[in-house]
Write a protein that holds these residues in place. Structure first.
Motif, PDB file in Angstrom:
ATOM      1  N   THR A 129       0.998  -1.201   0.360  1.00  0.00           N
ATOM      2  CA  THR A 129       0.036   0.119  -0.052  1.00  0.00           C
ATOM      3  C   THR A 129       1.030   1.366  -0.058  1.00  0.00           C
ATOM      4  O   THR A 129       0.280   2.131  -0.953  1.00  0.00           O
ATOM      5  N   ALA A 130       1.949   1.445   1.175  1.00  0.00           N
ATOM      6  CA  ALA A 130       2.474   2.269   0.604  1.00  0.00           C
ATOM      7  C   ALA A 130       3.679   2.468  -0.161  1.00  0.00           C
ATOM      8  O   ALA A 130       3.385   4.288  -0.601  1.00  0.00           O
ATOM      9  N   GLN A 131       3.905   2.193  -1.087  1.00  0.00           N
ATOM     10  CA  GLN A 131       4.870   1.651  -2.194  1.00  0.00           C
ATOM     11  C   GLN A 131       3.650   2.466  -3.041  1.00  0.00           C
ATOM     12  O   GLN A 131       4.292   3.236  -4.283  1.00  0.00           O
ATOM     13  N   GLN A 132       2.515   2.873  -3.248  1.00  0.00           N
ATOM     14  CA  GLN A 132       1.903   2.491  -4.516  1.00  0.00           C
ATOM     15  C   GLN A 132       1.452   4.259  -4.604  1.00  0.00           C
ATOM     16  O   GLN A 132       1.614   5.343  -5.295  1.00  0.00           O
ATOM     17  N   GLN A 133       2.144   5.525  -3.273  1.00  0.00           N
ATOM     18  CA  GLN A 133       2.085   6.542  -3.109  1.00  0.00           C
ATOM     19  C   GLN A 133       3.618   6.989  -3.028  1.00  0.00           C
ATOM     20  O   GLN A 133       3.811   8.102  -3.104  1.00  0.00           O
ATOM     21  N   GLY A 134       4.309   6.261  -3.015  1.00  0.00           N
ATOM     22  CA  GLY A 134       5.717   6.294  -3.106  1.00  0.00           C
ATOM     23  C   GLY A 134       6.645   6.195  -1.961  1.00  0.00           C
ATOM     24  O   GLY A 134       7.705   7.369  -1.736  1.00  0.00           O
ATOM     25  N   VAL A 135       6.440   5.877  -0.759  1.00  0.00           N
ATOM     26  CA  VAL A 135       6.377   5.943   0.162  1.00  0.00           C
ATOM     27  C   VAL A 135       7.450   4.193   1.432  1.00  0.00           C
ATOM     28  O   VAL A 135       6.419   3.497   0.639  1.00  0.00           O
ATOM     29  N   ALA A 136       8.096   4.135   1.443  1.00  0.00           N
ATOM     30  CA  ALA A 136       9.011   3.419   1.715  1.00  0.00           C
ATOM     31  C   ALA A 136       8.325   2.757   3.586  1.00  0.00           C
ATOM     32  O   ALA A 136       7.491   3.271   4.335  1.00  0.00           O
ATOM     33  N   PHE A 137       7.880   1.241   2.707  1.00  0.00           N
ATOM     34  CA  PHE A 137       7.583   0.991   4.715  1.00  0.00           C
ATOM     35  C   PHE A 137       8.910   0.048   5.216  1.00  0.00           C
ATOM     36  O   PHE A 137       9.340  -1.030   4.851  1.00  0.00           O
ATOM     37  N   VAL A 138       8.730   0.141   6.468  1.00  0.00           N
ATOM     38  CA  VAL A 138       9.910  -0.882   7.276  1.00  0.00           C
ATOM     39  C   VAL A 138       9.399  -1.815   8.591  1.00  0.00           C
ATOM     40  O   VAL A 138       8.662  -0.647   8.958  1.00  0.00           O
ATOM     41  N   ASP A 139       8.524  -2.629   9.125  1.00  0.00           N
ATOM     42  CA  ASP A 139       8.259  -3.595   9.685  1.00  0.00           C
ATOM     43  C   ASP A 139       9.515  -4.025  11.044  1.00  0.00           C
ATOM     44  O   ASP A 139      10.631  -3.908  10.320  1.00  0.00           O
ATOM     45  N   ALA A 140       9.109  -3.403  12.060  1.00  0.00           N
ATOM     46  CA  ALA A 140      10.585  -3.191  12.705  1.00  0.00           C
ATOM     47  C   ALA A 140      10.155  -3.611  14.373  1.00  0.00           C
ATOM     48  O   ALA A 140      10.410  -2.718  15.185  1.00  0.00           O
ATOM     49  N   PRO A 141       9.720  -5.218  14.648  1.00  0.00           N
ATOM     50  CA  PRO A 141       9.072  -4.779  16.724  1.00  0.00           C
ATOM     51  C   PRO A 141      10.442  -5.103  17.203  1.00  0.00           C
ATOM     52  O   PRO A 141      11.450  -5.532  16.272  1.00  0.00           O
ATOM     53  N   VAL A 142      10.232  -4.784  18.497  1.00  0.00           N
ATOM     54  CA  VAL A 142      10.987  -4.676  19.098  1.00  0.00           C
ATOM     55  C   VAL A 142      11.444  -5.357  19.758  1.00  0.00           C
ATOM     56  O   VAL A 142       9.954  -6.000  20.746  1.00  0.00           O
ATOM     57  N   SER A 143      12.277  -6.046  20.746  1.00  0.00           N
ATOM     58  CA  SER A 143      12.143  -6.600  22.207  1.00  0.00           C
ATOM     59  C   SER A 143      13.672  -5.398  23.035  1.00  0.00           C
ATOM     60  O   SER A 143      14.500  -5.328  22.449  1.00  0.00           O
ATOM     61  N   GLY A 144      13.171  -6.125  24.534  1.00  0.00           N
ATOM     62  CA  GLY A 144      13.739  -5.631  25.280  1.00  0.00           C
ATOM     63  C   GLY A 144      12.859  -4.924  26.541  1.00  0.00           C
ATOM     64  O   GLY A 144      13.013  -5.003  27.471  1.00  0.00           O
ATOM     65  N   GLY A 145      11.415  -4.453  26.139  1.00  0.00           N
ATOM     66  CA  GLY A 145      10.517  -4.476  27.132  1.00  0.00           C
ATOM     67  C   GLY A 145      10.718  -3.125  27.657  1.00  0.00           C
ATOM     68  O   GLY A 145      11.131  -1.864  26.725  1.00  0.00           O
ATOM     69  N   GLN A 146       9.916  -2.893  28.826  1.00  0.00           N
ATOM     70  CA  GLN A 146       9.915  -1.074  29.173  1.00  0.00           C
ATOM     71  C   GLN A 146      11.361  -0.679  29.278  1.00  0.00           C
ATOM     72  O   GLN A 146      10.739   0.388  29.549  1.00  0.00           O
ATOM     73  N   ALA A 147      11.932  -1.475  30.314  1.00  0.00           N
ATOM     74  CA  ALA A 147      13.187  -0.946  30.243  1.00  0.00           C
ATOM     75  C   ALA A 147      14.023  -0.452  29.031  1.00  0.00           C
ATOM     76  O   ALA A 147      15.192   0.367  29.232  1.00  0.00           O
ATOM     77  N   GLY A 148      14.020  -1.448  28.111  1.00  0.00           N
ATOM     78  CA  GLY A 148      14.512  -1.790  27.050  1.00  0.00           C
ATOM     79  C   GLY A 148      14.697  -0.126  26.156  1.00  0.00           C
ATOM     80  O   GLY A 148      15.623   0.672  25.690  1.00  0.00           O
ATOM     81  N   ALA A 149      13.189   0.603  26.221  1.00  0.00           N
ATOM     82  CA  ALA A 149      12.532   1.550  25.916  1.00  0.00           C
ATOM     83  C   ALA A 149      13.028   2.821  26.482  1.00  0.00           C
ATOM     84  O   ALA A 149      13.759   3.699  26.139  1.00  0.00           O
ATOM     85  N   GLN A 150      13.050   2.918  27.971  1.00  0.00           N
ATOM     86  CA  GLN A 150      13.533   3.859  28.776  1.00  0.00           C
ATOM     87  C   GLN A 150      15.024   3.977  28.444  1.00  0.00           C
ATOM     88  O   GLN A 150      15.121   5.070  28.602  1.00  0.00           O
TER      89      GLN A 150
END
Length: 307
Positions: A129-150
């Protein structure tokens, strides 16, 4: 609410300052967006509860780069990179698609990054869907929990095109200690599924070990220290073993979230033919914990069903 309450400043990578948007200010998104502002990027945030977006902008006002918007489209307008971290597939669709969604406000050549743990199929759909309007898309889930984010120490697993990843990687590095391109669209989500399969088995094994040792009359704090110096060592043992001994579960990654993630894993396994008997069993054990009223307990609460 102060910056220090939700985000622990760190040394940030040298990178070209970008205009970015961040959608979703939960326990992960708030500090992730904060790291971007502290690192020198201009950040506009959106949250479904508008008061929270306003509070974030106030908390990071001292950077001179913190703003809030009333819709995902408004937040995304003029942004080089739009990042999001929301709850599930439906939440992602609600903030990306439609007349007020992020894609409606994004310009050709910009990049959309999804840090939500969602399905690989959704990642592939949004990529197209993003490609159709010239936008790149990256799926990027994270690991590390709340402490990792902080602490800005998340592990980030990415799927998408190499060019988009190369542009986005220095931005994601503001809150990640390891940012890796795993392959084409959907590969990030599939890697996160591998991560959750591992965690489910580890936590169940640790739960059984602690419960067994306590029944046997061992000093389990001492026992965990000993086995933690050998082949049984793991992040879960080091960080959750002692709290499991004391039945402390009011922190970390919630059971409700883990069941959502394992549901994605089991759906993907049905599609690709993988056999996951232990993962399916542990998922049902987490259902038992939910039935005990532990939906918001940390995932280490698996031990509660063995008491």
């Amino acid at each position: 609410m102060t910056v220090a309450q939700q985000t622990n400043p760190r040394s940030y990578p040298d990178a070209t300052p970008r205009k970015v948007a961040f959608l979703g200010l939960g326990v992960m998104g708030w500090p992730m967006a904060g790291h971007l502002a502290l690192a020198g990027h201009t950040v506009t945030v959106f949250n479904r509860t508008a008061a929270k977006a306003q509070a974030w902008a106030q908390a990071f006002a001292a950077t001179g780069r913190a703003h809030h918007a009333s819709t995902p489209r408004e937040a995304a307008q003029g942004a080089d990179i739009v990042l999001m971290c929301v709850g599930n597939d439906d939440d992602v669709r609600s903030v990306v698609l439609g007349p007020d969604g992020a894609l409606a406000g994004m310009q050709s050549g910009s990049i959309l990054i999804d840090h939500t743990t969602a399905s690989a199929q959704l990642a592939r759909e949004l990529y197209a869907t993003a490609q159709q309007q010239g936008v790149a898309f990256v799926d990027a889930p994270v690991s590390g929990g709340q402490a990792g984010a902080q602490n800005g120490q998340l592990t980030i697993m990415c799927g998408g095109d190499e060019a988009a990843f190369a542009t986005a990687e220095p931005v994601m590095a503001c809150f990640g200690r390891a940012v890796t391109l795993m392959g084409p669209s959907g590969s990030g989500q599939l890697t996160k599924m591998v991560n959750q399969i591992c965690i489910a088995g580890l936590v169940q094994g640790l739960s059984e070990a602690v419960a067994f040792g306590q029944k046997a009359g061992l000093d389990m704090d001492k026992a965990l220290q000993v086995i933690g110096k050998g082949a049984a060592q793991s992040w879960q043992l080091d960080n959750r073993g002692s709290t499991m001994v004391r039945d402390e579960f009011n922190f970390g990654f919630a059971v409700d979230w883990m069941r959502k993630d394992l549901g994605l894993v089991l759906q993907e396994a049905q599609r690709n033919g993988a056999r996951l008997p232990v993962t399916a069993l542990v998922d049902q054990f987490y259902a038992d914990v939910q039935a005990q009223g532990g939906g918001r307990w940390d995932t280490s609460s698996l031990i509660a069903r063995l008491r």
